[in-house]
Design an enzyme around this catalytic site. Structure first.
Site, PDB file in Angstrom:
ATOM      1  CE  LYS A 171     -56.364 -37.679 -34.360  1.00 32.94           C
ATOM      2  NZ  LYS A 171     -55.595 -36.585 -33.692  1.00 32.94           N
ATOM      3  CD  GLU A 246     -65.141 -43.516 -21.176  1.00 34.39           C
ATOM      4  OE1 GLU A 246     -65.513 -42.652 -20.362  1.00 34.39           O
ATOM      5  OE2 GLU A 246     -65.404 -44.725 -21.039  1.00 34.39           O
ATOM      6  CB  CYS A 280     -61.703 -37.020 -18.023  1.00 33.50           C
ATOM      7  SG  CYS A 280     -61.153 -38.705 -17.820  1.00 33.50           S
ATOM      8  CD  GLU A 369     -63.012 -31.426 -18.438  1.00 35.66           C
ATOM      9  OE1 GLU A 369     -63.123 -31.143 -19.639  1.00 35.66           O
ATOM     10  OE2 GLU A 369     -62.885 -32.584 -18.021  1.00 35.66           O
TER      11      GLU A 369
END
Ligand code: NAD
Length: 465
Positions: A171, A246, A280, A369
């Site tokens: 997905k 993750e 990331c 972040e």
């Protein structure tokens, strides 16, 4: 163009006949449409996967290896088409696209290779016993991925999952699905068994959650935000299925005064430019030993101000991400030494590479972040303060240490709470296990560790009496 799902080895219309728009973030123009999936599409894809994995897992390791090599060959032969699809919905610059597609091919080659050395073992329990372990697949694995490295992340999870004998229902992000759909089509055309690699496109709520809760999905591999990771981990805990998460990061890059400053500066610049900071593992907290802090910042700023949007770095990939970065600028509570604005004269979603120097570490810009081309810098004095600042984050994905004193760098590598530490530019690639500490998630991708993630150990013990 309209893209359907890829289910059971063929393109399938969405059950509700609806499609979602996409955008080219480099031009602001509309792009292809992708199927707006829903639970009935998920059911069809999981049924196809459930019908395929047993036959696949019973094949010899050599057979499975050959099949995955053929997928890699097909991807390599169609690399330019994959690059075009990926560019159209991400706006990435050519060098970044080439790197990501090459790496995507390599995931299939690497796992096609090492699966042949992925065996159970015998366990010596003394005379009269013969005991051994088998590494068995879970069955159907859900692979849910974000928009920042679409094909790469789909391959990073799907290649080891398939190598270990599972079937996959992927997905992708509804904003960047086309390359994952093409991967599945190429896999089928290269001879991979129908139903082994399915793709259902659509939103997280309409496809991601129905996939995660589906009773025949036996494992979840998720890459994305902490919020969605927590939601999926809750579902996984409730269903007692394992998950790999993750998630995000706010990773430190430590520079000591005795480091090779040329290379350390280049590393800091590439943390901003690689995928415009939408990575990331970007090392976006630049911690610099006080005597060289101002010099390092000045050199990084000088290099960033030479870069050209659309040539050296790409746009923000989604409108939501573009707005999020601009909101960070508006609320930073600090004045940037460079950047801090969008390129209003360009049609795409470009923002200027930005540096906030010598920030208060409690500021949101220093802790959250940003997922854009934004660095914060913090000066430190001595190893203990460097370590404290490095670990002063809820995240723990990666860290980089630059120092001429290797013993000190390795002492820090031992104590920094993160899943990957690069010392003086140490290489990290497909062979090196990747994954988070703390809020950056759990489970490991890449390396042989990922194969273990997708296999269950069964013990068989036989009495010889
Ligand atoms: P996101 O969590 O919003 O979406 C990721 C995927 O999850 C998408 O496919 C999305 O449709 C799906 N999703 C969203 N809500 C869902 C729900 N309620 N149920 C099921 N599925 C759902 O993340 P994003 O904004 O697409 O990606 C950016 C984030 O991903 C950043 O935080 C970044 O750090 C993280 N990321 C992590 C890694 C890593 O390997 N650690 C790599 C890339 C990106």
């Amino acid at each position: 163009m309209r893209h359907g799902h890829w289910i059971g080895g063929r393109a399938e219309e969405p059950a509700n006949r609806s499609y979602l728009p996409t955008l080219d973030p480099a031009t602001g123009l509309p792009g292809d449409e992708v199927a707006a999936g829903s639970a009935p599409d998920v059911d069809r894809a999981v049924a196809a996967a459930e019908g395929a994995w047993r036959e696949w897992s019973r094949r010899s390791a050599a057979d499975r290896s050959e099949a995955l090599h053929r997928v890699a060959d097909a991807m390599a032969a169609h690399a330019d088409a994959l690059i075009d699809l990926e560019r159209a919905c991400t706006g990435k610059v050519p060098a970044q696209l080439r790197l990501e597609v090459d790496m995507s091919v390599s995931y299939f080659r690497y796992y096609a290779g090492i699966l042949r050395a992925h065996h159970g073992r015998t366990v010596d329990q003394g005379a009269g016993h013969h005991t051994y372990t088998r590494l068995e697949p879970y069955g159907v694995v859900a692979v849910i991925t974000p928009w920042n490295l679409p094909l790469n992340q789909a391959c990073r999870a799907s290649a080891p999952a398939l190598a270990a004998g599972n079937a996959v229902v992927a997905k992708p992000s509804e904003l960047t699905s086309a390359s994952t759909l093409m991967l599945a089509r190429l896999a089928t055309e290269s001879g991979l068994l129908d139903g082994l690699l399915n793709v259902v496109t659509g939103t997280g709520l309409d496809v991601g959650t129905p996939l995660a809760v589906h009773p025949d999905v036996r494992r979840i591999a998720f890459t994305g935000s902490v919020v969605t990771g927590r939601h999926l981990a809750t579902i996984a805990a409730d269903r007692i299925v394992p998950a790999t998460l993750e998630l995000g990061g706010k990773s430190p890059l430590l520079v000591f005064a005795d480091a090779d400053l040329d290379r350390a500066v280049a590393a800091a610049v590439s943390a901003v430019t690689a995928n415009a900071g939408q990575v990331c593992s970007a090392t976006t907290r630049l911690l610099v030993e006080a005597p060289v802090h101002d010099e390092v910042v000045a050199r990084v700023v000088e290099a960033l101000e030479l870069l050209k949007p659309g040539v050296d770095f790409g746009p923000m990939i989604t409108e939501a991400q573009y707005r999020k970065v601009l909101d960070h600028f508006a609320t930073a509570g600090a004045v940037p030494v460079t950047g801090g604005t969008a390129y209003d004269d360009l049609p795409g979603l470009y923002v200027r590479p930005t540096v906030y120097a010598g920030v208060d570490p409690r500021l949101r810009i220093a802790r959250e972040e940003v997922f854009g081309p934004v660095l914060v810098t913090l000066p430190f004095t001595g190893e203990a303060e460097a370590l404290a600042l490095a670990n002063d984050t809820e995240y723990g994905l990666v860290a980089a240490v630059w120092s001429g004193d290797i013993a000190r760098a390795l002492r820090l590598a031992e104590r920094i709470e993160a899943g990957q530490i690069a010392v003086n530019g140490g290489a990290l690639g497909i062979e090196t296990p990747f994954g988070g500490f703390k809020q950056s998630g759990y489970g490991r991708e890449k390396g042989i560790e990922a194969l273990h993630e997708y296999a269950r150990t069964k013990t068989v013990s036989l009495s010889l009496h």
